[in-house]
Design a protein around this motif. Structure first.
Motif, PDB file in Angstrom:
ATOM      1  N   GLY A   1      18.840  -1.216  26.502  1.00  0.00           N
ATOM      2  CA  GLY A   1      20.046  -0.415  26.500  1.00  0.00           C
ATOM      3  C   GLY A   1      21.313  -1.193  26.752  1.00  0.00           C
ATOM      4  N   SER A   2      21.199  -2.469  27.169  1.00  0.00           N
ATOM      5  CA  SER A   2      22.409  -3.264  27.390  1.00  0.00           C
ATOM      6  C   SER A   2      22.994  -3.664  26.044  1.00  0.00           C
ATOM      7  N   PRO A   3      24.315  -3.876  25.973  1.00  0.00           N
ATOM      8  CA  PRO A   3      24.910  -4.301  24.694  1.00  0.00           C
ATOM      9  C   PRO A   3      24.269  -5.569  24.138  1.00  0.00           C
TER      10      PRO A   3
ATOM     11  N   PHE B   1      18.439 -10.816   5.653  1.00  0.00           N
ATOM     12  CA  PHE B   1      19.763 -11.332   5.283  1.00  0.00           C
ATOM     13  C   PHE B   1      19.973 -11.429   3.777  1.00  0.00           C
ATOM     14  N   VAL B   2      18.895 -11.447   3.002  1.00  0.00           N
ATOM     15  CA  VAL B   2      19.021 -11.558   1.545  1.00  0.00           C
ATOM     16  C   VAL B   2      19.673 -10.305   0.961  1.00  0.00           C
ATOM     17  N   HIS B   3      19.470  -9.169   1.607  1.00  0.00           N
ATOM     18  CA  HIS B   3      19.944  -7.894   1.071  1.00  0.00           C
ATOM     19  C   HIS B   3      21.356  -7.596   1.566  1.00  0.00           C
ATOM     20  N   ASP B   4      22.145  -6.959   0.713  1.00  0.00           N
ATOM     21  CA  ASP B   4      23.453  -6.481   1.141  1.00  0.00           C
ATOM     22  C   ASP B   4      23.256  -5.362   2.159  1.00  0.00           C
ATOM     23  N   VAL B   5      23.992  -5.426   3.244  1.00  0.00           N
ATOM     24  CA  VAL B   5      23.814  -4.490   4.345  1.00  0.00           C
ATOM     25  C   VAL B   5      25.151  -3.826   4.658  1.00  0.00           C
ATOM     26  N   LEU B   6      25.133  -2.503   4.803  1.00  0.00           N
ATOM     27  CA  LEU B   6      26.310  -1.796   5.289  1.00  0.00           C
ATOM     28  C   LEU B   6      26.322  -1.910   6.809  1.00  0.00           C
ATOM     29  N   MET B   7      27.360  -2.529   7.351  1.00  0.00           N
ATOM     30  CA  MET B   7      27.376  -2.796   8.785  1.00  0.00           C
ATOM     31  C   MET B   7      27.412  -1.518   9.613  1.00  0.00           C
ATOM     32  N   ASP B   8      27.970  -0.435   9.055  1.00  0.00           N
ATOM     33  CA  ASP B   8      27.944   0.835   9.783  1.00  0.00           C
ATOM     34  C   ASP B   8      26.506   1.332   9.939  1.00  0.00           C
ATOM     35  N   GLU B   9      25.693   1.094   8.915  1.00  0.00           N
ATOM     36  CA  GLU B   9      24.280   1.483   9.011  1.00  0.00           C
ATOM     37  C   GLU B   9      23.544   0.614  10.033  1.00  0.00           C
ATOM     38  N   LEU B  10      23.893  -0.661  10.081  1.00  0.00           N
ATOM     39  CA  LEU B  10      23.275  -1.542  11.065  1.00  0.00           C
ATOM     40  C   LEU B  10      23.691  -1.134  12.476  1.00  0.00           C
ATOM     41  N   ALA B  11      24.937  -0.731  12.649  1.00  0.00           N
ATOM     42  CA  ALA B  11      25.393  -0.242  13.958  1.00  0.00           C
ATOM     43  C   ALA B  11      24.598   0.988  14.369  1.00  0.00           C
ATOM     44  N   ALA B  12      24.379   1.898  13.425  1.00  0.00           N
ATOM     45  CA  ALA B  12      23.609   3.101  13.730  1.00  0.00           C
ATOM     46  C   ALA B  12      22.169   2.757  14.087  1.00  0.00           C
ATOM     47  N   ARG B  13      21.634   1.716  13.456  1.00  0.00           N
ATOM     48  CA  ARG B  13      20.257   1.301  13.732  1.00  0.00           C
ATOM     49  C   ARG B  13      20.068   0.928  15.197  1.00  0.00           C
ATOM     50  N   VAL B  14      21.107   0.368  15.826  1.00  0.00           N
ATOM     51  CA  VAL B  14      21.001  -0.024  17.233  1.00  0.00           C
ATOM     52  C   VAL B  14      21.787   0.935  18.132  1.00  0.00           C
ATOM     53  N   HIS B  15      22.082   2.139  17.586  1.00  0.00           N
ATOM     54  CA  HIS B  15      22.663   3.230  18.376  1.00  0.00           C
ATOM     55  C   HIS B  15      24.022   2.865  18.972  1.00  0.00           C
ATOM     56  N   MET B  16      24.883   2.306  18.131  1.00  0.00           N
ATOM     57  CA  MET B  16      26.253   1.987  18.536  1.00  0.00           C
ATOM     58  C   MET B  16      27.213   2.552  17.502  1.00  0.00           C
ATOM     59  N   SER B  17      28.420   2.861  17.934  1.00  0.00           N
ATOM     60  CA  SER B  17      29.459   3.210  16.969  1.00  0.00           C
ATOM     61  C   SER B  17      29.865   1.939  16.234  1.00  0.00           C
TER      62      SER B  17
ATOM     63  N   SER C   1      32.758   0.560  15.617  1.00  0.00           N
ATOM     64  CA  SER C   1      33.766  -0.261  16.306  1.00  0.00           C
ATOM     65  C   SER C   1      33.179  -0.971  17.520  1.00  0.00           C
ATOM     66  N   THR C   2      32.347  -0.264  18.294  1.00  0.00           N
ATOM     67  CA  THR C   2      31.707  -0.893  19.463  1.00  0.00           C
ATOM     68  C   THR C   2      30.753  -1.987  19.024  1.00  0.00           C
ATOM     69  N   PHE C   3      30.024  -1.725  17.946  1.00  0.00           N
ATOM     70  CA  PHE C   3      29.084  -2.714  17.423  1.00  0.00           C
ATOM     71  C   PHE C   3      29.805  -4.001  17.029  1.00  0.00           C
ATOM     72  N   ARG C   4      30.890  -3.861  16.283  1.00  0.00           N
ATOM     73  CA  ARG C   4      31.620  -5.048  15.838  1.00  0.00           C
ATOM     74  C   ARG C   4      32.199  -5.812  17.021  1.00  0.00           C
ATOM     75  N   LEU C   5      32.694  -5.094  18.029  1.00  0.00           N
ATOM     76  CA  LEU C   5      33.274  -5.741  19.202  1.00  0.00           C
ATOM     77  C   LEU C   5      32.220  -6.544  19.954  1.00  0.00           C
ATOM     78  N   HIS C   6      31.079  -5.903  20.245  1.00  0.00           N
ATOM     79  CA  HIS C   6      30.043  -6.599  21.023  1.00  0.00           C
ATOM     80  C   HIS C   6      29.390  -7.714  20.208  1.00  0.00           C
ATOM     81  N   PHE C   7      29.271  -7.510  18.904  1.00  0.00           N
ATOM     82  CA  PHE C   7      28.687  -8.562  18.061  1.00  0.00           C
ATOM     83  C   PHE C   7      29.565  -9.804  18.101  1.00  0.00           C
TER      84      PHE C   7
END
Length: 297
Positions: free
Chosen positions: A183-185, A200-216, A218-224
């Motif tokens: 649960g930690s960032p 990594f070979v596949h094009d990824v929507l970063m919003d979908e990746l954020a949802a995969r780890v249960h983050m919004s 904007s929060t996902f991009r900040l912590h990443f």
């Protein structure tokens, strides 16, 4: 034990320039007899220790200088620039890398009575700290198993566990515990990085990746960015380019075929990105790499 003793034990294994395996599977040692140019590479979950010479590691805008007796912990796979800054024939650069196991860290952290992490603890992917005496002693003993192959299989896991216990309870401890704290960032971003490494070979929507780890998003991009020193898209690009370099080195593929293999639709864009990261077009860089010893940076 002294840091000179650690250098001596490394030198017994690394008699020539390059990266050398040891009797312990997770432990490698490295020697280089001259300064090097900055080299893009990936650091995995592990502990690097400098015994002789010096190096500089750059992560995003963070620049770290390491000399004898200093240790660098990395908690996730990170694209860095590594450069040997002090080495010559008389006193070559000598260092070691010990890969760590996240599951083992989690098990030990659960067993130990460790203070709670402060809520304001910022997620971090790297930790730089001097090597204390007990940890130095354990590192020397792990290297000395090279001379006792009949005991290595029995003793190496015990010494490696001691090293992990000391890391968890020392200055590096909060960084390791952030990694395994559910649960930690840091834990959530590490999960996203692991997913990207596999896909990594596949094009990824970063919003979908954020949802995969249960983050919004904007929060996902900040912590990443806080953890990796770069955006998720930049991280994915470096994964592609590092894999491309390995494919061309090991399988003798041409740039066009390699670009498609790692997810690029445009060979010209691949060449531009490759040149920007590695300092030369693919063919010229691969020719240069084949002339150089692996320095273990």
């Amino acid at each position: 034990m002294t840091i000179a003793r650690l250098a001596q034990e490394i030198g017994k294994i690394a008699r020539t320039d390059g990266s050398h395996p040891s009797a312990v599977a997770a432990l490698s040692v490295h020697r280089l007899s001259a300064r090097s140019d900055p080299l893009p590479c990936f650091y995995e979950l592990g502990l690097a220790v400098i015994a002789q010479g010096a190096k500089q590691v750059t992560l995003g805008e963070q620049v770290m200088s390491l000399g004898p007796g200093q240790s660098l912990l990395t908690t996730v796979d990170l694209p860095v620039l590594a450069q040997i800054t002090r080495a010559d024939l008389a006193e070559p650069f000598l260092g070691l890398m010990l890969k760590l196991d996240a599951r083992h860290i989690l098990q030990l952290a659960a067993q130990m009575e460790l203070p709670a992490l402060p809520r304001e603890q910022a997620p971090g992917a790297v930790s730089l700290s001097p090597l204390d005496q007990p940890l130095l002693d354990a590192m020397v003993r792990l290297l000395q198993l090279q001379d006792e192959p009949q005991l290595c299989a029995s003793l190496a896991p015990l010494i490696q566990q001691e090293i992990l216990v000391r890391l968890l309870s020392g200055p590096h401890g909060p960084y390791l515990r952030q990694l395994v704290a559910a649960g930690s960032p840091s834990h959530q971003i590490a999960q996203a990085m692991a997913w990207l490494k596999q896909n990594f070979v596949h094009d990824v929507l970063m919003d979908e990746l954020a949802a995969r780890v249960h983050m919004s998003p904007s929060t996902f991009r900040l912590h990443f960015r806080n953890l990796a020193g770069m955006s998720p898209l930049q991280y994915q690009k470096q994964l592609r380019l590092q894999e491309a370099r390995l494919l061309m080195l090991n399988q003798a593929l041409d740039a066009g075929s390699t670009a498609a293999r790692v997810g690029y639709e445009s060979a010209s864009q691949f060449s531009r990105d490759y040149s920007r990261l590695f300092g030369a077009p693919p063919q010229r860089d691969i020719q240069r790499m084949r002339r150089l010893p692996a320095d273990g940076a």
